[in-house]
Every structure is written in structure tokens, then in C-alpha cells.
Motif scaffolding. Structure first.
Motif, PDB file in Angstrom:
ATOM      1  N   UNK A   1       0.828  -1.203   0.000  1.00  0.00           N
ATOM      2  CA  UNK A   1       0.000   0.000   0.000  1.00  0.00           C
ATOM      3  C   UNK A   1       0.868   1.262   0.000  1.00  0.00           C
ATOM      4  N   UNK A   2       2.015   1.208   0.709  1.00  0.00           N
ATOM      5  CA  UNK A   2       2.947   2.326   0.684  1.00  0.00           C
ATOM      6  C   UNK A   2       3.459   2.604  -0.716  1.00  0.00           C
ATOM      7  N   UNK A   3       3.832   1.554  -1.440  1.00  0.00           N
ATOM      8  CA  UNK A   3       4.296   1.695  -2.829  1.00  0.00           C
ATOM      9  C   UNK A   3       3.166   2.240  -3.703  1.00  0.00           C
ATOM     10  N   UNK A   4       1.957   1.756  -3.465  1.00  0.00           N
ATOM     11  CA  UNK A   4       0.802   2.230  -4.235  1.00  0.00           C
ATOM     12  C   UNK A   4       0.604   3.737  -4.049  1.00  0.00           C
ATOM     13  N   UNK A   5       0.658   4.230  -2.799  1.00  0.00           N
ATOM     14  CA  UNK A   5       0.464   5.647  -2.539  1.00  0.00           C
ATOM     15  C   UNK A   5       1.583   6.489  -3.154  1.00  0.00           C
ATOM     16  N   UNK A   6       2.822   5.978  -3.060  1.00  0.00           N
ATOM     17  CA  UNK A   6       3.945   6.717  -3.654  1.00  0.00           C
ATOM     18  C   UNK A   6       3.788   6.794  -5.169  1.00  0.00           C
ATOM     19  N   UNK A   7       3.322   5.699  -5.784  1.00  0.00           N
ATOM     20  CA  UNK A   7       3.143   5.694  -7.239  1.00  0.00           C
ATOM     21  C   UNK A   7       2.080   6.699  -7.674  1.00  0.00           C
ATOM     22  N   UNK A   8       1.144   7.009  -6.767  1.00  0.00           N
ATOM     23  CA  UNK A   8       0.089   7.972  -7.094  1.00  0.00           C
ATOM     24  C   UNK A   8       0.606   9.407  -7.156  1.00  0.00           C
ATOM     25  N   UNK A   9       1.845   9.632  -6.674  1.00  0.00           N
ATOM     26  CA  UNK A   9       2.437  10.968  -6.782  1.00  0.00           C
ATOM     27  C   UNK A   9       2.667  11.358  -8.240  1.00  0.00           C
ATOM     28  N   UNK A  10       2.650  10.355  -9.120  1.00  0.00           N
ATOM     29  CA  UNK A  10       2.818  10.651 -10.554  1.00  0.00           C
ATOM     30  C   UNK A  10       1.689  11.538 -11.072  1.00  0.00           C
ATOM     31  N   UNK A  11       0.539  11.513 -10.389  1.00  0.00           N
ATOM     32  CA  UNK A  11      -0.597  12.345 -10.816  1.00  0.00           C
ATOM     33  C   UNK A  11      -0.306  13.836 -10.666  1.00  0.00           C
TER      34      UNK A  11
END
Length: 480
Positions: free
Chosen positions: A307-317
């Protein structure tokens, strides 16, 4: 087989007779059970249908059973709306040392399907909640009850699904029909399992929790035996904050998992209520540092990290640069997933055989060296293997280690020869063992052992054979 319990399940798979197992726990008269464990039943049926030996079935089926949990794991998270957490969490759990050291080839043990049942029950309860306005909700509750019943037959630890159903009842508080369906399911399990166990289910759960937290409550199933020792596995404590090699190659992803875990829990609160036993065991692993329960912490930490990786990947937005957006949103998650798999630890922790080939050959020779009514006295962890290979009666095994005989035998093995010999003979008298237990309750363990050794005048059984194995020196620390 690579673990002591496999010899117990394997023997029952080969030859189960309803009632008393007279080859265990001399001189108390064996161990009673009314039905074979599900794992023995499955392997026994498959062995008879296919003609394949139990050991070869374990070779093929152990890794298959151990992998099945990924199916309900991924589907559970798919229904929660985050397939990435399900996929990455399943991969990290399956390839963590905490899981791999409990589930491996030739490991004929219940650990192989425990996570499968936990996530399966959670999946069907989640489906029931999500379909609460449809008749299918009741069908999913019924399937969850069925899987819970199978789980008890498989592992005999009802506290797992009890916690899951309690979480479901909390979810269903606002829907009266669904709440009553869940409560009916839980009560049905209580009645069925109380009937199977032979005593009320609540007492069983109380005893389990008392054992976990060290509260002195006498076991229901064996009132004449005290639980005075922990298992060797539980003596090997590892502080939770130092357990990161069991999950990840370094502390960095371990702390990422811990940081993002509360966010995961509250973001998917309803779904996590159905995984309550895993969170309770995570707390227990923090408090107790027991290696035994770290297997159940693996999926929780894996989900937290994913979930941490998922949230960090959302920074691409929020990134305007296309190359950075592509890296953070697309390449970063699989790279992190591959980098935090503990490949080196997996190789280092490759489980070996608990018992050497040479010792196995000698155990097979016990048939020739001893009469059929011989009683074999050895350290407890060889009990199952002795019965499996030689069909001789043993004083204790892994299932009866929580008895006064364990410290008596340990004490004898650490004494000089004359005292040891006398004690080995006295332990064949059930009255002597009972008196030793009474002394333990009033004098404390070591003084009770000393006093028992001095007063040892029991009438010995005539055909006791002391088995000393080549690795007995390795066992002096747990004996101490």
C-alpha cells in the motif's frame, strides 16, 4: 519428512483407528481422539486412491497447498478495490522467509493451508457484506461457515474464525438481517465444533489465549498434565524490530510497511475487520517475539508495504514531467516489488530435514531390536518419528510435550548416570508423575525435580529402551 509433525499426520493417514492411540504418552495410557485431522484424512484418501506413498504425496502437494492462499488473497483485495495490494502482498508473503520456513516441500503440516482458510473465510464474508441487499449474502455466509468448519477440522484453532465473524458482526450492525445471518452462522459453528471437540468452544479459545499470554489456566483436554514449558520453537525468541530479515532484505522496506500499515487499516477498515486474527497475531508477535506467529505477520506487513508503494506511485498524478510520471507511476511499483523480495534469505533459510537419514535407518531397526511391547524413552521431538518408523510406544512426543515428563526427562538427561537411570525407570509409573506435578505446584519446577529424584522408588516397567540420538548434544540448551 522435514518436520516432526509430519510423522504424526502421516501415520494417521496410513492407519487411523477411532478411539485411543495407545502408542503415545506411556504410562498415562495413550491419547484419545474421535476423528482424524483433515490433513491425515486427505492424504490417506489420496494415498489409497493413487497408490502413491505418503512421502511422495507430501513432496508434490505441500508446495501446491502452500501456494493456494494467493487465490483468495488476490480476490479479497480485488473486491476491496485495490488489485495491486492483493497481487504485491501475495507475492511478498509467498516469498518471505517467515512463510517459507513454515511451508516447504515435504512439510506435511497444517501451516500449508492456514492462510488459505483465513483469506477464504474473509473473502466470503466480504462478499456477503457487499451483497447485503441480495439473497446471495446468506449463501456467502453459509459458505464462510463451511470453510470455517473445514478450518477447524484442519487446524483445531477456532479463535481465528471467531475473530473473523466478530469483525463481520461489527460490519453488519446496521443491517439487521445480515447481522442475524452472521450470528446464526457463528452459533452454528459453536454448536458443531463443541460437539466435535467434546467440550464448549469458548473454553477452548480461553485456553488458547491463556497459553499465548502465559496465564496459568489448566488445559481442558488434559487436566492431569501441567503446561510447564514452552516449545523449543517458542524459546527461540526474536525481537519484532529485529525480525525484518524474515520479511525483507533490509530494515528500510520493513519500516515502510510499519508506517503505511495504519493508513491501510483505516482506509480499508471494513475489509481489515475480516482479517482481525492476522492483526491480533501481529500484536502478539510484537509483544511476545515468537517465531511461531511471524508467519501470520508476513501478509499484514506485505500489505502495508504494497500500500505504501501504491500511494507513492500515485504521486505521478501531480508530476508534469512525462518521464518522471512514467517512472513513478509505472516502473516504480514493479521495481520496488522485485527489490524487496529477500532472495538471499530464501536461499540461506532453505529448510533441512529435522531428522538425519542415519537416525531414520536406526529407528526402522527398532522393530528388530525391541519386542512389540517395548516402551521407547527419548527426547520428545523424536516421539512421532519413532512411532511412525517402528510402531513402538513412546513416553512423549510433540503433542504431549506439555507434561511433567518433559522436565523430568530433561532433568534426568542432564544428571549423572545413576540418578538418570533411576529417574527413567520411575517415569514409567503414572503415580510418580502425578506426585511430581503436585510438587511442582507447591515447590516450583527445579525443587520439584530435585525432590522427585530423591524420592524415586517407583516400580519400573521391564521393557524400557532409552534412545540417544547423534544430535542429542544440540538439545542441551532447550533441556536446560
Amino acid at each position: 519428512m522435514q518436520n516432526p509433525d509430519g510423522y504424526f499426520f502421516g501415520r494417521l493417514a496410513k492407519d487411523f483407528k477411532r478411539g485411543e492411540d495407545v502408542l503415545r504418552s506411556f504410562p498415562e495410557g495413550g491419547v484419545k481422539y474421535n476423528y482424524p485431522p483433515l490433513i491425515s484424512f486427505m492424504y490417506g484418501i489420496l494415498s489409497r486412491l493413487t497408490g502413491i506413498e505418503i512421502e511422495w504425496l507430501g513432496f508434490w502437494l505441500s508446495p501446491i497447498f502452500g501456494s493456494l492462499f494467493v487465490i483468495p488473497f488476490v480476490l479479497f483485495w480485488h473486491r476491496l478495490g485495490n488489485l495491486w495490494v492483493g497481487f504485491a502482498g501475495a507475492v511478498l508473503t509467498a516469498l518471505s522467509s517467515a512463510y517459507y520456513t513454515r511451508v516447504f516441500v515435504l512439510d506435511l503440516d497444517t501451516d500449508n493451508l492456514n492462510l488459505f482458510f483465513i483469506f477464504s473465510v474473509a473473502l466470503f464474508l466480504l462478499l456477503a457484506y457487499q451483497k447485503k441487499d441480495s439473497w446471495r449474502a446468506y449463501l456467502f455466509v453459509a459458505i464462510a461457515v463451511l470453510f470455517s468448519l473445514l478450518f477447524y477440522w484442519w487446524y483445531a484453532h477456532p479463535e481465528f474464525f471467531v475473530l473473523q465473524f466478530l469483525g463481520f458482526l461489527l460490519l453488519a450492525l446496521q443491517n439487521r438481517r445480515l447481522f442475524y445471518a452472521g450470528l446464526t452462522g457463528l452459533l452454528s459453528l459453536w454448536v458443531l465444533i463443541s460437539f466435535m471437540a467434546g467440550y464448549p468452544l469458548g473454553m477452548d479459545i480461553l485456553v488458547r489465549f491463556s497459553h499465548y499470554f502465559g496465564i496459568p489456566i489448566s488445559p481442558v483436554e488434559s487436566k492431569n498434565v501441567p503446561e510447564v514449558l514452552k516449545t523449543i520453537a517458542e524459546q527461540g525468541r526474536v525481537s519484532f524490530l529485529h525480525s525484518h530479515p524474515l520479511y525483507f532484505p533490509s530494515e528500510f522496506p520493513f519500516y515502510i510497511a510499519l508506517i503505511f500499515l495504519p493508513l491501510l487499516f483505516f482506509r480499508f477498515f471494513k475489509g481489515q475487520l475480516l482479517l482481525l486474527p492476522l492483526y491480533v497475531l501481529l500484536v502478539l508477535s510484537v509483544v511476545k517475539g515468537s517465531i511461531r506467529v511471524y508467519m501470520y505477520s508476513a501478509p499484514v506487513l506485505a500489505m502495508g508495504f504494497a500500500y505504501g508503494v501504491f500511494l507513492i506511485s500515485k504521486l505521478s498524478d501531480f508530476s508534469e514531467k512525462r518521464s518522471l510520471k512514467l517512472f513513478v507511476g509505472v516502473l516504480f511499483p514493479p521495481l520496488m516489488l522485485m527489490s524487496v523480495i529477500n532472495w538471499v534469505s530464501l536461499i540461506d533459510r532453505m529448510p533441512g530435514f529435522f531428522i538425519s537419514k542415519e537416525v531414520v535407518k536406526d529407528l526402522q531397526r527398532l522393530k528388530e531390536l525391541t519386542p512389540k511391547d517395548a516402551k521407547i524413552l527419548s527426547w520428545w521431538d523424536y516421539g512421532y518419528a519413532i512411532v511412525y518408523y517402528s510402531q513402538r510406544t513412546v513416553f512423549q512426543d510433540r503433542g504431549t510435550q506439555f507434561s511433567i515428563k518433559t522436565p523430568l526427562i530433561a532433568y534426568a538427561l542432564l544428571q549423572e548416570e545413576k540418578t538418570a537411570h533411576k529417574l527413567f525407570l520411575c517415569i514409567s509409573d503414572p503415580l510418580f508423575n502425578h506426585r511430581a506435578w503436585e510438587k511442582y505446584k507447591t515447590l516450583g519446577l527445579y525443587k520439584a525435580l530435585e525432590q522427585s529424584a530423591k524420592e524415586c522408588q517407583g516400580k519400573p516397567y521391564g521393557k524400557i529402551y532409552l534412545l540417544i540420538t547423534e544430535d542429542m548434544l544440540d538439545k542441551t540448551q532447550p533441556m536446560q
